[in-house]
Scaffold this motif. Structure first.
Motif, mmCIF file in Angstrom:
data_model
loop_
_atom_site.group_PDB
_atom_site.id
_atom_site.type_symbol
_atom_site.label_atom_id
_atom_site.label_comp_id
_atom_site.label_asym_id
_atom_site.label_seq_id
_atom_site.Cartn_x
_atom_site.Cartn_y
_atom_site.Cartn_z
ATOM 1 N N THR A 20 0.852 -1.182 0.000
ATOM 2 C CA THR A 20 0.000 0.000 0.000
ATOM 3 C C THR A 20 0.888 1.232 0.000
ATOM 4 O O THR A 20 1.807 1.344 0.811
ATOM 5 C CB THR A 20 -0.902 0.013 1.255
ATOM 6 N N PRO A 29 -0.885 9.417 -8.656
ATOM 7 C CA PRO A 29 -0.312 8.068 -8.501
ATOM 8 C C PRO A 29 0.349 7.621 -9.803
ATOM 9 O O PRO A 29 -0.197 7.859 -10.886
ATOM 10 C CB PRO A 29 -1.522 7.197 -8.175
ATOM 11 N N LEU A 31 0.455 5.410 -12.117
ATOM 12 C CA LEU A 31 -0.211 4.243 -12.713
ATOM 13 C C LEU A 31 0.570 3.662 -13.883
ATOM 14 O O LEU A 31 0.440 2.478 -14.191
ATOM 15 C CB LEU A 31 -1.634 4.606 -13.150
ATOM 16 N N THR A 52 -4.424 -4.693 -8.954
ATOM 17 C CA THR A 52 -4.019 -3.347 -8.564
ATOM 18 C C THR A 52 -5.281 -2.505 -8.472
ATOM 19 O O THR A 52 -6.127 -2.539 -9.361
ATOM 20 C CB THR A 52 -3.077 -2.733 -9.616
ATOM 21 N N SER A 53 -5.398 -1.760 -7.367
ATOM 22 C CA SER A 53 -6.565 -0.908 -7.191
ATOM 23 C C SER A 53 -6.124 0.449 -6.646
ATOM 24 O O SER A 53 -5.005 0.625 -6.190
ATOM 25 C CB SER A 53 -7.574 -1.562 -6.245
ATOM 26 N N LEU A 54 -7.044 1.396 -6.699
ATOM 27 C CA LEU A 54 -6.763 2.765 -6.273
ATOM 28 C C LEU A 54 -7.963 3.276 -5.494
ATOM 29 O O LEU A 54 -9.108 2.995 -5.864
ATOM 30 C CB LEU A 54 -6.518 3.642 -7.506
ATOM 31 N N ARG A 55 -7.707 3.998 -4.426
ATOM 32 C CA ARG A 55 -8.791 4.616 -3.688
ATOM 33 C C ARG A 55 -8.309 5.900 -3.039
ATOM 34 O O ARG A 55 -7.127 6.076 -2.777
ATOM 35 C CB ARG A 55 -9.398 3.691 -2.649
ATOM 36 N N THR A 56 -9.240 6.777 -2.777
ATOM 37 C CA THR A 56 -8.929 8.007 -2.069
ATOM 38 C C THR A 56 -8.757 7.670 -0.601
ATOM 39 O O THR A 56 -9.582 6.979 -0.015
ATOM 40 C CB THR A 56 -10.093 9.021 -2.243
ATOM 41 N N PRO A 71 -11.833 0.818 -2.729
ATOM 42 C CA PRO A 71 -10.880 0.924 -3.849
ATOM 43 C C PRO A 71 -11.572 0.554 -5.163
ATOM 44 O O PRO A 71 -12.587 -0.131 -5.178
ATOM 45 C CB PRO A 71 -9.794 -0.088 -3.494
ATOM 46 N N VAL A 74 -7.706 -1.140 -11.037
ATOM 47 C CA VAL A 74 -6.967 -0.470 -12.106
ATOM 48 C C VAL A 74 -6.492 -1.498 -13.130
ATOM 49 O O VAL A 74 -6.559 -1.262 -14.329
ATOM 50 C CB VAL A 74 -5.771 0.317 -11.530
ATOM 51 N N GLY A 118 -8.803 3.919 -12.052
ATOM 52 C CA GLY A 118 -9.134 3.973 -10.634
ATOM 53 C C GLY A 118 -10.201 4.983 -10.276
ATOM 54 O O GLY A 118 -10.388 5.280 -9.097
#
Length: 150
Positions: A20, A29, A31, A52-56, A71, A74, A118
């Motif tokens: 993380t 980010p 990416l 692979t994931s993205l979150r605020t 998340p 991505v 994301g």
């Protein structure tokens, strides 16, 4: 922050790694580094799968005492052994409007599936359809002698 879980299995040793990274609101980010990372892990370290994931969230990775947005996927990457178990033709042609990127050797490739940047929660639907498609291929290619009876 990273965690590593190692488990002994009948086939040997299984490693599950979670990494993380935190970014400030004004930072973007990276990416564009995901695919090269996936390639290195698949070709040099025996990657099985990578989501692979993205979150605020907070840059310092602390978690506030209230719910936050989940998340968003991505990308998803299959290592060469997983591609072989599913079948290369099946894995190359997901039932989605996306084309996987071939990583590594042409004879035994890994495949990297871009799912978005994301920001679109519909990427969860795409991931669900992709994994169903891939699991269907794994079941079709399974050795009947290795299937367990109910």
């Amino acid at each position: 922050m990273a965690t590593l879980r190692i488990t002994r299995t009948p086939a040997g040793v299984e490693e599950d790694i979670t990494l993380t990274l935190g970014y400030a609101k004004d930072e973007t980010p990276p990416l564009d580094t995901i695919e090269p990372l996936a390639k290195a892990l698949a070709t040099e370290h025996g990657l099985t799968t990578m989501l692979t994931s993205l979150r605020t969230a907070r840059r310092d990775l602390t978690i506030p005492p209230h719910f936050e947005t989940p998340p968003i996927p991505v990308s998803f990457t299959l290592g060469s052994d997983a591609v072989r178990a599913i079948g290369l033709d099946q894995a190359r042609r997901p039932a989605l409007d996306l084309t996987p990127t071939q990583l590594g050797h042409a004879t035994e490739p890994a495949l990297h599936y871009p799912l978005g940047n994301g920001t679109d929660p519909h990427a969860w639907n795409a991931l669900q359809r992709l994994t169903k498609h891939l699991n269907d291929g794994r079941e079709q290619n399974a050795d009947p002698n290795q299937l367990r009876s109910p």
